[in-house]
Design a protein around this motif. Sequence first.
Motif, short mmCIF file in Angstrom:
data_model
loop_
_atom_site.label_atom_id
_atom_site.label_comp_id
_atom_site.label_asym_id
_atom_site.label_seq_id
_atom_site.Cartn_x
_atom_site.Cartn_y
_atom_site.Cartn_z
N GLY A 24 -47.06 -15.34 -13.26
CA GLY A 24 -47.51 -14.03 -13.69
C GLY A 24 -48.59 -13.45 -12.80
O GLY A 24 -48.60 -12.24 -12.51
N LEU A 25 -49.50 -14.31 -12.34
CA LEU A 25 -50.55 -13.84 -11.43
C LEU A 25 -49.96 -13.35 -10.12
O LEU A 25 -50.33 -12.27 -9.63
CB LEU A 25 -51.54 -14.99 -11.17
N ALA A 26 -49.04 -14.13 -9.56
CA ALA A 26 -48.41 -13.73 -8.30
C ALA A 26 -47.61 -12.45 -8.48
O ALA A 26 -47.69 -11.51 -7.65
CB ALA A 26 -47.52 -14.85 -7.79
N ALA A 27 -46.84 -12.38 -9.57
CA ALA A 27 -46.03 -11.18 -9.81
C ALA A 27 -46.92 -9.97 -10.08
O ALA A 27 -46.63 -8.86 -9.61
CB ALA A 27 -45.09 -11.43 -11.00
N GLY A 28 -48.00 -10.16 -10.83
CA GLY A 28 -48.90 -9.06 -11.12
C GLY A 28 -49.56 -8.51 -9.88
O GLY A 28 -49.67 -7.29 -9.71
N LEU A 29 -49.99 -9.40 -8.98
CA LEU A 29 -50.60 -8.93 -7.74
C LEU A 29 -49.59 -8.18 -6.88
O LEU A 29 -49.90 -7.13 -6.30
CB LEU A 29 -51.19 -10.12 -6.97
N PHE A 30 -48.38 -8.74 -6.80
CA PHE A 30 -47.34 -8.10 -5.97
C PHE A 30 -46.99 -6.72 -6.52
O PHE A 30 -46.99 -5.72 -5.78
CB PHE A 30 -46.11 -8.99 -5.93
N LEU A 31 -46.69 -6.66 -7.81
CA LEU A 31 -46.34 -5.37 -8.41
C LEU A 31 -47.52 -4.41 -8.39
O LEU A 31 -47.35 -3.20 -8.21
CB LEU A 31 -45.86 -5.59 -9.85
N GLY A 32 -48.73 -4.96 -8.56
CA GLY A 32 -49.91 -4.11 -8.55
C GLY A 32 -50.15 -3.48 -7.21
O GLY A 32 -50.54 -2.30 -7.12
N PHE A 33 -49.93 -4.27 -6.14
CA PHE A 33 -50.08 -3.69 -4.80
C PHE A 33 -49.04 -2.58 -4.56
O PHE A 33 -49.36 -1.54 -3.96
CB PHE A 33 -49.95 -4.77 -3.73
N LEU A 34 -47.81 -2.81 -5.02
CA LEU A 34 -46.79 -1.76 -4.87
C LEU A 34 -47.18 -0.51 -5.64
O LEU A 34 -47.09 0.62 -5.12
CB LEU A 34 -45.44 -2.29 -5.34
N LEU A 35 -47.62 -0.72 -6.88
CA LEU A 35 -48.02 0.42 -7.71
C LEU A 35 -49.25 1.10 -7.11
O LEU A 35 -49.33 2.34 -7.06
CB LEU A 35 -48.30 -0.05 -9.13
N GLY A 36 -50.22 0.30 -6.65
CA GLY A 36 -51.43 0.87 -6.07
C GLY A 36 -51.14 1.68 -4.83
O GLY A 36 -51.71 2.76 -4.62
N GLY A 37 -50.22 1.17 -3.98
CA GLY A 37 -49.85 1.92 -2.78
C GLY A 37 -49.18 3.23 -3.12
O GLY A 37 -49.46 4.27 -2.49
N ALA A 38 -48.32 3.19 -4.14
CA ALA A 38 -47.64 4.43 -4.54
C ALA A 38 -48.62 5.43 -5.14
O ALA A 38 -48.55 6.63 -4.85
CB ALA A 38 -46.54 4.10 -5.56
N LEU A 39 -49.55 4.95 -5.98
CA LEU A 39 -50.54 5.85 -6.57
C LEU A 39 -51.49 6.41 -5.51
O LEU A 39 -51.90 7.57 -5.59
CB LEU A 39 -51.33 5.11 -7.65
N ALA A 40 -51.86 5.57 -4.53
CA ALA A 40 -52.74 6.04 -3.47
C ALA A 40 -52.08 7.17 -2.69
O ALA A 40 -52.74 8.16 -2.32
CB ALA A 40 -53.10 4.89 -2.53
N ALA A 41 -50.79 7.03 -2.44
CA ALA A 41 -50.08 8.09 -1.73
C ALA A 41 -49.93 9.34 -2.61
O ALA A 41 -50.07 10.48 -2.14
CB ALA A 41 -48.71 7.60 -1.30
N ALA A 42 -49.67 9.13 -3.92
CA ALA A 42 -49.48 10.27 -4.81
C ALA A 42 -50.76 11.06 -5.01
O ALA A 42 -50.75 12.29 -5.09
CB ALA A 42 -48.95 9.78 -6.16
N PHE A 43 -51.88 10.36 -5.09
CA PHE A 43 -53.17 11.03 -5.30
C PHE A 43 -53.89 11.33 -3.99
O PHE A 43 -55.05 11.74 -4.01
CB PHE A 43 -54.06 10.17 -6.19
N HIS A 44 -53.22 11.08 -2.88
CA HIS A 44 -53.76 11.39 -1.55
C HIS A 44 -55.12 10.71 -1.32
O HIS A 44 -56.08 11.33 -0.86
CB HIS A 44 -53.90 12.91 -1.36
N VAL A 45 -55.17 9.43 -1.66
CA VAL A 45 -56.40 8.66 -1.42
C VAL A 45 -56.56 8.48 0.08
O VAL A 45 -55.63 8.10 0.79
CB VAL A 45 -56.35 7.29 -2.12
N SER A 46 -57.74 8.76 0.57
CA SER A 46 -58.00 8.69 2.01
C SER A 46 -57.85 7.27 2.54
O SER A 46 -58.19 6.29 1.86
CB SER A 46 -59.41 9.21 2.31
N THR A 47 -57.34 7.18 3.76
CA THR A 47 -57.26 5.87 4.43
C THR A 47 -58.50 5.59 5.26
O THR A 47 -58.58 4.55 5.92
CB THR A 47 -56.02 5.83 5.35
N PHE A 48 -59.48 6.49 5.23
CA PHE A 48 -60.71 6.31 6.02
C PHE A 48 -61.46 5.10 5.51
O PHE A 48 -61.72 4.95 4.31
CB PHE A 48 -61.57 7.57 5.89
#
Length: 248
Positions: A24-48
């Motif tokens: 569950g920890l491994a799956a949560g981190l993996f899915l969380g990174f995917l979700l976080g990347g998608a949300l960062a792109a959707a909310f235009h989070v700066s890469t600076f």
Amino acid sequence: MVQPATKKLSVSAILFGILAGIIGLAAGLFLGFLLGGALAAAFHVSTFEGEAGYFAAAIALLVAVIVTPGSILLALYWRGTRGAFLFVGLITVCLSIVAIAASGFGIWYAGQPHILNINGPTPQLEFEVKPPAGQPVESLADVQPELDTDRNAMPGYWHTDAPQDPGVRAGYVELYFRTSQRLFVLKFPGGEDKLFRLKLPANPMRAKYRAWSDWQNPDFVAKSGQQPSRPPGGNEFQIRYKMDYQDR
């Protein structure tokens, strides 16, 4: 198939809970990174300065915190655990996973090469070599000193200036790593080595090791192509040593 409900927390339930927690920890981190990347792109989070990466990591940790206990509780329930034992099992499994992670980190850390003086100059081991009675210091003219450890091997160097005691030859060798397995070696022409176990701890940076040690006979003698053996005894080459370093 769901196990029959029980009032006991079985060992098998804990083991399955640990396995489910790790998955569950491994799956949560993996899915969380995917979700976080998608949300960062959707909310235009700066890469600076890695802001988007930090955002994705935060989402991954949040998802893992949610998914991991859920997977543990599901495994415990599947193994028949009910009621308050579910909470007890959750705490037990979480502590077990932390203990496993700490043990793994400890084993990894112990296997890493640890710099002796990481924020300062490399400490040196000053040494003096005394020939057996009746032999001149010149008998050490072609002898090469060396320090062998389980981390590295370092050549020693003879001082060019005359030592305070005219009956010895002095030199130094650098100590890079923390280790209690140190052998000082005198390599004689013809393939004969005299090995001395240094009586120093893994971290010999305390002031007591700045004083000269007692004179020490070789612990082993190794000839080319042969296994090391105990010296025959009697008059032998001897060494003494002390630490030389600057305080941080």
